[in-house]
Scaffold this active site. Structure first.
Site, PDB file in Angstrom:
ATOM      1  N   ASP A  46     105.358   3.370 116.510  1.00 36.68           N
ATOM      2  CA  ASP A  46     103.780   3.823 116.546  1.00 36.68           C
ATOM      3  C   ASP A  46     103.645   4.694 117.544  1.00 36.68           C
ATOM      4  O   ASP A  46     103.874   4.524 118.895  1.00 36.68           O
ATOM      5  CB  ASP A  46     103.048   2.528 116.992  1.00 36.68           C
ATOM      6  CG  ASP A  46     101.376   2.688 116.871  1.00 36.68           C
ATOM      7  OD1 ASP A  46     100.762   3.539 117.035  1.00 36.68           O
ATOM      8  OD2 ASP A  46     100.937   1.955 116.047  1.00 36.68           O
TER       9      ASP A  46
ATOM     10  N   ILE B  87      97.807  -4.552 110.683  1.00 35.45           N
ATOM     11  CA  ILE B  87      98.308  -5.019 109.426  1.00 35.45           C
ATOM     12  C   ILE B  87      99.905  -4.657 109.664  1.00 35.45           C
ATOM     13  O   ILE B  87     100.479  -5.560 109.115  1.00 35.45           O
ATOM     14  CB  ILE B  87      97.901  -3.707 108.546  1.00 35.45           C
ATOM     15  CG1 ILE B  87      96.289  -4.133 108.137  1.00 35.45           C
ATOM     16  CG2 ILE B  87      98.890  -3.809 106.996  1.00 35.45           C
ATOM     17  CD1 ILE B  87      95.793  -2.679 107.315  1.00 35.45           C
TER      18      ILE B  87
ATOM     19  N   GLU C 203      91.269   9.870  94.295  1.00 36.78           N
ATOM     20  CA  GLU C 203      91.010   8.740  93.464  1.00 36.78           C
ATOM     21  C   GLU C 203      89.697   8.580  92.671  1.00 36.78           C
ATOM     22  O   GLU C 203      88.939   9.132  93.358  1.00 36.78           O
ATOM     23  CB  GLU C 203      91.069   7.274  94.592  1.00 36.78           C
ATOM     24  CG  GLU C 203      92.618   7.312  95.292  1.00 36.78           C
ATOM     25  CD  GLU C 203      92.489   6.385  96.489  1.00 36.78           C
ATOM     26  OE1 GLU C 203      91.399   5.593  96.543  1.00 36.78           O
ATOM     27  OE2 GLU C 203      93.565   6.150  96.848  1.00 36.78           O
TER      28      GLU C 203
ATOM     29  N   ASP D 201      99.849   2.683  96.661  1.00 34.01           N
ATOM     30  CA  ASP D 201      98.431   2.157  96.262  1.00 34.01           C
ATOM     31  C   ASP D 201      97.422   3.330  96.523  1.00 34.01           C
ATOM     32  O   ASP D 201      96.303   2.739  96.333  1.00 34.01           O
ATOM     33  CB  ASP D 201      98.491   0.948  97.283  1.00 34.01           C
ATOM     34  CG  ASP D 201      97.088   0.339  97.222  1.00 34.01           C
ATOM     35  OD1 ASP D 201      96.812  -0.191  95.680  1.00 34.01           O
ATOM     36  OD2 ASP D 201      96.487  -0.081  97.990  1.00 34.01           O
TER      37      ASP D 201
ATOM     38  N   THR E 268     100.430   1.966 101.872  1.00 35.92           N
ATOM     39  CA  THR E 268      99.186   1.314 101.451  1.00 35.92           C
ATOM     40  C   THR E 268      98.071   2.071 102.387  1.00 35.92           C
ATOM     41  O   THR E 268      97.269   1.297 102.516  1.00 35.92           O
ATOM     42  CB  THR E 268      99.362  -0.245 101.833  1.00 35.92           C
ATOM     43  OG1 THR E 268      99.595  -0.460 102.842  1.00 35.92           O
ATOM     44  CG2 THR E 268     100.155  -0.807 100.771  1.00 35.92           C
TER      45      THR E 268
ATOM     46  N   GLY F 105      94.591  -3.874  99.891  1.00 38.13           N
ATOM     47  CA  GLY F 105      93.646  -4.732 100.865  1.00 38.13           C
ATOM     48  C   GLY F 105      92.347  -5.490 100.276  1.00 38.13           C
ATOM     49  O   GLY F 105      91.483  -6.198 100.884  1.00 38.13           O
TER      50      GLY F 105
ATOM     51  N   HIS G 249      94.572   1.375  94.744  1.00 41.17           N
ATOM     52  CA  HIS G 249      94.022   1.165  96.133  1.00 41.17           C
ATOM     53  C   HIS G 249      93.300  -0.103  96.227  1.00 41.17           C
ATOM     54  O   HIS G 249      92.171  -0.452  96.658  1.00 41.17           O
ATOM     55  CB  HIS G 249      92.730   2.204  96.008  1.00 41.17           C
ATOM     56  CG  HIS G 249      92.645   2.423  97.686  1.00 41.17           C
ATOM     57  ND1 HIS G 249      92.134   3.455  98.242  1.00 41.17           N
ATOM     58  CD2 HIS G 249      92.605   1.502  98.606  1.00 41.17           C
ATOM     59  CE1 HIS G 249      92.060   3.466  99.442  1.00 41.17           C
ATOM     60  NE2 HIS G 249      92.470   2.551  99.811  1.00 41.17           N
ATOM     61  N   ILE G 250      94.394  -1.385  95.974  1.00 38.01           N
ATOM     62  CA  ILE G 250      94.070  -2.630  95.978  1.00 38.01           C
ATOM     63  C   ILE G 250      94.463  -3.563  96.941  1.00 38.01           C
ATOM     64  O   ILE G 250      94.366  -4.882  96.930  1.00 38.01           O
ATOM     65  CB  ILE G 250      93.763  -3.419  94.657  1.00 38.01           C
ATOM     66  CG1 ILE G 250      95.086  -3.273  93.834  1.00 38.01           C
ATOM     67  CG2 ILE G 250      92.758  -2.837  93.769  1.00 38.01           C
ATOM     68  CD1 ILE G 250      96.395  -3.985  94.235  1.00 38.01           C
TER      69      ILE G 250
END
Length: 308
Positions: A172, A153, A264, A259, A233, A286, A283-284
């Protein structure tokens, strides 16, 4: 013929592919009935889930004949992977299948928040003309995007950002600073603190583990450039949403898109209501028409392969 239980939503054409070869129970509401889910799980050779199903504890104990758990997504914090593997259950995420959907969400949110001019429809329609107030937005080109977490991603996000003329830096924890991946993507590696203090927009693409829990608290948000934007995200618990709200109200943050949340669905929150320059989505990032198809067919194929 194996028995496959699918307890959250899946592309129905992918479900049909599974039904052509196996016995399938497809019930997107099953995740909300714990007792029935455990009963069906006990008869399952494969279980297919999204992010709501907690594959641990009593549900995991009920998987007495299960060979594979397919995850319609990439995050695995809702699955006790070591415990599954100890029982001989293979866990399969849909790695890479929703990367473009998330990356587009990140870029769109970045552009919206940097420009700051796209929440004026109601005011203009009401006869107001906030031209002076909204004329100081920032162009995306030339801004620096900091990407924390440089998996599929993060890499896709970097590609889109560079196409818009953004400078991209990335960090990273699992990659060495001189890992070839950074140069191959046209991205400069930066240490975490350097990235946070230099980026005009910061986007998070890390799993929820001990080292990332609470990663963006009030202190770390305070290290960001004044007016920078933050996009999460990845997972809840990584960002302190109350600290985000406070930073938006003080002007330390120029904008934020969130997100994912600790709980949730997100309970009503006074801290988030009427908060300036804040985008909240359920949470959308993806989940799109195309990504749902890619994710569903990938998992359908991999589950069938594992059941051979």
């Amino acid at each position: 013929m194996a028995r496959i239980v699918i307890c959250e939503f899946m592309d129905e054409r992918a479900v049909a592919r599974l039904e052509a070869a196996h016995e399938v129970l497809y019930d997107p509401q099953l995740v909300g009935d714990a007792t029935r889910l455990r009963a069906e799980a006990a008869k399952a050779d494969a279980l297919v889930v999204r992010n709501l199903t907690q594959v641990r504890g009593e549900l995991l104990a009920a998987l007495t004949r299960c060979k594979v758990v397919g995850r319609l997504g990439v995050g695995l914090d809702n699955i006790d992977v070591p415990a599954c593997e100890a029982k001989g259950i293979k866990v399969i995420p849909a790695t890479g299948a929703n990367a473009l959907s998330v990356a587009e969400y990140v870029i769109a949110s970045t552009m919206l928040l940097l420009r700051g001019a796209f929440a004026s429809s109601a005011a203009v329609a009401a006869g107001e003309w906030p031209r002076a107030a909204l004329g100081n937005g920032r162009e995306t080109a030339g801004q620096t995007l900091g990407i924390i977490g440089f998996g599929s991603i993060g890499q896709t996000t970097a590609r889109l950002a560079r196409g818009l003329g953004m400078q991209v830096i990335a960090y990273d924890a699992m990659l060495a600073p001189d890992a070839p991946l950074f140069a191959q993507a046209g991205v400069r590696h930066a240490g975490l603190d350097e990235l946070i203090s230099n980026a005009d927009a910061v986007t998070l693409h890390v799993p929820l583990v001990d080292t990332t829990r609470g990663l963006f608290n009030a202190a770390r948000i305070g290290q960001m450039k004044k007016g920078a934007v933050l996009i999460n995200t990845s997972r809840g618990h990584i960002v302190d949403v109350a600290a985000v709200s406070a930073a938006l109200r003080s002007g330390q943050l120029g904008g934020a898109a969130i997100d994912v949340f600790d709980v949730e669905p997100l309970p009503a929150s006074a801290a988030l209501q009427s908060c300036p320059n804040l985008l909240l989505t359920p949470h959308i990032s993806g989940v799109s028409m195309q990504s749902n198809e890619r994710v569903s067919f990938m998992i359908a194929d991999k589950v069938m392969e594992s059941l051979k």
